[in-house]
Enzyme design. Structure first.
Site, PDB file in Angstrom:
ATOM      1  N   GLU A  92       4.180  -3.011 -13.621  1.00  0.00           N
ATOM      2  CA  GLU A  92       5.579  -3.413 -13.883  1.00  0.00           C
ATOM      3  C   GLU A  92       6.455  -2.167 -14.108  1.00  0.00           C
ATOM      4  OE1 GLU A  92       6.342  -7.097 -15.790  1.00  0.00           O
ATOM      5  OE2 GLU A  92       4.318  -7.830 -15.424  1.00  0.00           O
ATOM      6  N   THR A 138      -1.715  -9.428  -8.975  1.00  0.00           N
ATOM      7  CA  THR A 138      -2.310 -10.148 -10.113  1.00  0.00           C
ATOM      8  C   THR A 138      -2.278 -11.645  -9.800  1.00  0.00           C
ATOM      9  OG1 THR A 138      -1.585  -8.438 -11.640  1.00  0.00           O
ATOM     10  CG2 THR A 138      -2.098 -10.594 -12.604  1.00  0.00           C
ATOM     11  N   GLY A 168     -19.208   8.151 -31.611  1.00  0.00           N
ATOM     12  CA  GLY A 168     -20.013   7.775 -30.433  1.00  0.00           C
ATOM     13  C   GLY A 168     -20.062   6.280 -30.206  1.00  0.00           C
ATOM     14  N   PRO A 183       0.820  -1.227   0.000  1.00  0.00           N
ATOM     15  CA  PRO A 183       0.000   0.000   0.000  1.00  0.00           C
ATOM     16  C   PRO A 183       0.856   1.280   0.000  1.00  0.00           C
ATOM     17  CG  PRO A 183      -0.933  -1.615   1.495  1.00  0.00           C
ATOM     18  CD  PRO A 183       0.355  -2.200   1.004  1.00  0.00           C
ATOM     19  N   ASN A 184       2.001   1.259   0.675  1.00  0.00           N
ATOM     20  CA  ASN A 184       2.837   2.471   0.734  1.00  0.00           C
ATOM     21  C   ASN A 184       4.169   2.339   0.004  1.00  0.00           C
ATOM     22  OD1 ASN A 184       1.027   4.053   2.325  1.00  0.00           O
ATOM     23  ND2 ASN A 184       1.521   2.684   4.026  1.00  0.00           N
TER      24      ASN A 184
HETATM   25  C1  LIG Z   1      -4.061  -3.964 -12.402  1.00  0.00           C
HETATM   26  C2  LIG Z   1      -2.781  -3.926 -11.644  1.00  0.00           C
HETATM   27  C3  LIG Z   1      -2.067  -5.121 -11.456  1.00  0.00           C
HETATM   28  C4  LIG Z   1      -0.882  -5.107 -10.727  1.00  0.00           C
HETATM   29  N1  LIG Z   1      -0.232  -6.295 -10.500  1.00  0.00           N
HETATM   30  C5  LIG Z   1       0.825  -6.313  -9.653  1.00  0.00           C
HETATM   31  C6  LIG Z   1       1.414  -7.553  -9.254  1.00  0.00           C
HETATM   32  O1  LIG Z   1       1.023  -8.627  -9.715  1.00  0.00           O
HETATM   33  N2  LIG Z   1       2.425  -7.516  -8.353  1.00  0.00           N
HETATM   34  C7  LIG Z   1       2.902  -6.358  -7.825  1.00  0.00           C
HETATM   35  O2  LIG Z   1       3.820  -6.402  -7.007  1.00  0.00           O
HETATM   36  N3  LIG Z   1       2.369  -5.156  -8.200  1.00  0.00           N
HETATM   37  C8  LIG Z   1       1.340  -5.117  -9.076  1.00  0.00           C
HETATM   38  N4  LIG Z   1       0.774  -3.915  -9.437  1.00  0.00           N
HETATM   39  C9  LIG Z   1       1.286  -2.692  -8.844  1.00  0.00           C
HETATM   40  C10 LIG Z   1       2.005  -1.764  -9.821  1.00  0.00           C
HETATM   41  O3  LIG Z   1       3.229  -2.303 -10.196  1.00  0.00           O
HETATM   42  C11 LIG Z   1       2.107  -0.395  -9.128  1.00  0.00           C
HETATM   43  O4  LIG Z   1       0.807   0.150  -9.106  1.00  0.00           O
HETATM   44  C12 LIG Z   1       3.088   0.538  -9.825  1.00  0.00           C
HETATM   45  O5  LIG Z   1       4.401   0.089  -9.683  1.00  0.00           O
HETATM   46  C13 LIG Z   1       2.980   1.971  -9.290  1.00  0.00           C
HETATM   47  O6  LIG Z   1       3.012   2.017  -7.900  1.00  0.00           O
HETATM   48  P1  LIG Z   1       1.893   2.853  -7.111  1.00  0.00           P
HETATM   49  O7  LIG Z   1       0.566   2.420  -7.632  1.00  0.00           O
HETATM   50  O8  LIG Z   1       2.124   2.709  -5.655  1.00  0.00           O
HETATM   51  O9  LIG Z   1       2.104   4.349  -7.554  1.00  0.00           O
HETATM   52  P2  LIG Z   1       3.141   5.412  -6.897  1.00  0.00           P
HETATM   53  O10 LIG Z   1       4.484   4.798  -6.792  1.00  0.00           O
HETATM   54  O11 LIG Z   1       2.534   5.996  -5.688  1.00  0.00           O
HETATM   55  O12 LIG Z   1       3.206   6.521  -8.037  1.00  0.00           O
HETATM   56  C14 LIG Z   1       2.152   7.452  -8.258  1.00  0.00           C
HETATM   57  C15 LIG Z   1       2.588   8.384  -9.390  1.00  0.00           C
HETATM   58  O13 LIG Z   1       3.780   9.093  -9.011  1.00  0.00           O
HETATM   59  C16 LIG Z   1       4.814   8.836  -9.956  1.00  0.00           C
HETATM   60  N5  LIG Z   1       6.099   8.812  -9.251  1.00  0.00           N
HETATM   61  C17 LIG Z   1       6.443   8.056  -8.171  1.00  0.00           C
HETATM   62  N6  LIG Z   1       7.711   8.303  -7.834  1.00  0.00           N
HETATM   63  C18 LIG Z   1       8.194   9.221  -8.714  1.00  0.00           C
HETATM   64  C19 LIG Z   1       9.445   9.873  -8.904  1.00  0.00           C
HETATM   65  N7  LIG Z   1      10.504   9.620  -8.115  1.00  0.00           N
HETATM   66  N8  LIG Z   1       9.574  10.747  -9.921  1.00  0.00           N
HETATM   67  C20 LIG Z   1       8.538  10.999 -10.740  1.00  0.00           C
HETATM   68  N9  LIG Z   1       7.310  10.413 -10.633  1.00  0.00           N
HETATM   69  C21 LIG Z   1       7.157   9.534  -9.617  1.00  0.00           C
HETATM   70  C22 LIG Z   1       4.464   7.490 -10.583  1.00  0.00           C
HETATM   71  O14 LIG Z   1       5.090   7.310 -11.843  1.00  0.00           O
HETATM   72  C23 LIG Z   1       2.953   7.602 -10.669  1.00  0.00           C
HETATM   73  O15 LIG Z   1       2.607   8.356 -11.797  1.00  0.00           O
HETATM   74  C24 LIG Z   1      -0.382  -3.891 -10.210  1.00  0.00           C
HETATM   75  C25 LIG Z   1      -1.084  -2.699 -10.440  1.00  0.00           C
HETATM   76  C26 LIG Z   1      -2.262  -2.714 -11.138  1.00  0.00           C
HETATM   77  C27 LIG Z   1      -3.001  -1.425 -11.333  1.00  0.00           C
END
Ligand SMILES: Cc1cc2nc3c(=O)[nH]c(=O)nc-3n(C[C@H](O)[C@H](O)[C@H](O)COP(=O)(O)OP(=O)(O)OC[C@H]3O[C@@H](n4cnc5c(N)ncnc54)[C@H](O)[C@@H]3O)c2cc1C
Length: 380
Positions: A363, A158, A340, A128-129
């Site tokens: 990823e 996933t 549309g 989450p974080n």
């Molecule tokens: C449908 C789905 C399936 C997934 N499956 C998996 C899985 O199987 N296993 C797994 O481990 N994870 C999985 N994920 C997680 C996915 O890899 C993460 O959502 C992704 O890496 C982004 O992390 P976050 O959502 O916490 O976004 P955050 O890291 O909070 O980022 C939010 C925004 O800030 C930007 N950002 C963050 N840091 C910086 C920086 N230093 N400079 C500039 N921009 C920045 C990011 O690019 C993004 O636009 C999945 C996600 C989804 C939506």
């Protein structure tokens, strides 16, 4: 330079395209609506070897090259990207974690069943974080005798609800930062694992995405993948490979949306002429086709380099960056060409539009790919 695919590539590509046309595409809308895949398609794909595509023959895998494997992945994605990501996470992240970094004992124990699709894998890195900043994960693995005890929560997993094993990244030494992270195989039936309800998503709805929590989960010490402290490196190497798969996924979605738009532009008439007779529409189609081809070439380059033992950190990120951005651009234009109707669920481009979005997020986000690429450029 030879741009031709080999006979093996073409055979796997044609087989996948045939399966996609007969069994996957006709059901993709239904699976999207229902938000899950039926067991019978997973069973059929297992029977055909789709769960062991990269594994060595000695573990009952097909031992395909990255290029050949991704020829099939593009076809699956064009038909149902949700099904493709289910297969892709299992193969490129989970089977490869054990195959490339696991002990012989772990390989013998898990890989034949994973190749047969009897055990599906889920890759648990994000929390989450801790997303882009994956080195800041908090899930802990504390060694107690010949066991590790895991505590923590993984999010957006996933295959969370389909998995028989979780590939879990956890902190074994909080003092060492990314060098204090280790990787484990955690069987689903271990007490203390709580699997959340399926997430309600924008797209990729056929794929299963859940939160998975670990409370005092005790696993044998032999379930560690690689040495203690090598987990973050393992995660990075696996994602380098996984990103090639997401690049091909994006190309599959984009190609499918393009083909729908091309067909529609010939059928739909306005001002007494087909849409395809207007130069504004012709130019959209030309741009779409060019971007898809450009992305595909980068994806094949990365796959080819990986097959030839070259470090693909930069090239896999470039492929994912360009293909996922091209995909989102192309699906947007495909909806535009449909007017549309493109906004309505009866037309497949509506699904492609929703499915495309996450290719720029999972990823590693688009921004994360740029971080990897620029880091490599500045290092050189
Ligand atoms: C449908 C789905 C399936 C997934 N499956 C998996 C899985 O199987 N296993 C797994 O481990 N994870 C999985 N994920 C997680 C996915 O890899 C993460 O959502 C992704 O890496 C982004 O992390 P976050 O959502 O916490 O976004 P955050 O890291 O909070 O980022 C939010 C925004 O800030 C930007 N950002 C963050 N840091 C910086 C920086 N230093 N400079 C500039 N921009 C920045 C990011 O690019 C993004 O636009 C999945 C996600 C989804 C939506």
């Amino acid at each position: 330079m030879d741009f031709n695919l080999t006979e093996d590539d073409l055979m796997i590509q044609e087989t996948a395209a045939d399966l996609a046309a007969k069994k996957i595409y006709p059901n993709a809308e239904k699976w999207d609506e229902e938000g899950k895949l039926p067991q019978d398609i997973l069973d059929e794909m297992a029977e055909l070897g789709y769960f062991g595509m990269l594994l060595p023959e000695k573990y009952d895998g097909l031992e395909l090259s990255t290029v050949t494997y991704n020829c099939a992945m593009e076809e699956l994605s064009a038909a149902c990207a949700g099904l493709m990501i289910t297969i892709s996470v299992h193969n490129s992240l989970c089977c490869e974690a054990i195959n490339k970094f696991g002990s012989e004992e772990l390989k013998d124990k898990y890989l034949p069943n994973m190749a047969a699709g009897k055990i599906i894998g889920a890759y648990c890195l994000t929390e989450p974080n801790a997303g882009t900043d994956a080195a800041s994960i908090k899930t802990s693995a504390v060694k107690k005798g010949d066991k590790y005890v895991l505590n923590g929560t993984k999010t957006f997993v996933t295959n969370g609800g389909l998995a028989g094993v979780f590939i879990v990244f956890a902190v074994t030494d909080p003092e060492k930062g990314s060098k204090g992270i280790s990787c484990f195989v955690v069987p689903k039936d271990t007490p203390g694992i709580d699997i959340g309800a399926p997430e309600k998503k924008m797209g990729m709805k056929a794929s299963d995405t859940r939160e998975v929590s670990f409370t005092d989960v005790e696993i044998d010490a032999m379930n560690i993948i690689g040495a203690e402290g090598s987990g973050f490196k393992t995660a990075v190497i696996l994602l380098n490979n996984g990103r090639i798969g997401v690049a091909f996924q994006a190309i599959g979605i984009a190609r499918a949306a393009f083909e729908e738009a091309l067909k529609y532009s010939k059928e739909r008439k306005q001002f007494g002429r087909s849409l395809s007779s207007f130069q504004a529409i012709q130019f959209k189609l030309a741009d779409m086709a060019a971007k898809i081809d450009a992305g595909r070439l980068l994806a094949f380059r990365a796959a080819w380099m990986k097959d030839n033992g070259v470090n693909v950190a930069k090239e896999s990120s470039m492929a994912k960056l360009v293909c996922s951005q091209a995909c989102n651009w192309v699906v947007n234009e495909a909806v535009q060409i449909h007017g549309g109707y493109g906004y309505m669920k009866e037309y497949a481009v509506e699904r492609y539009f929703r499915d495309a979005r996450v290719t720029e997020i999972y990823e590693g986000t688009t921004e994360a790919q740029k971080m990897v690429i620029s880091r490599q450029l500045l290092r050189d």
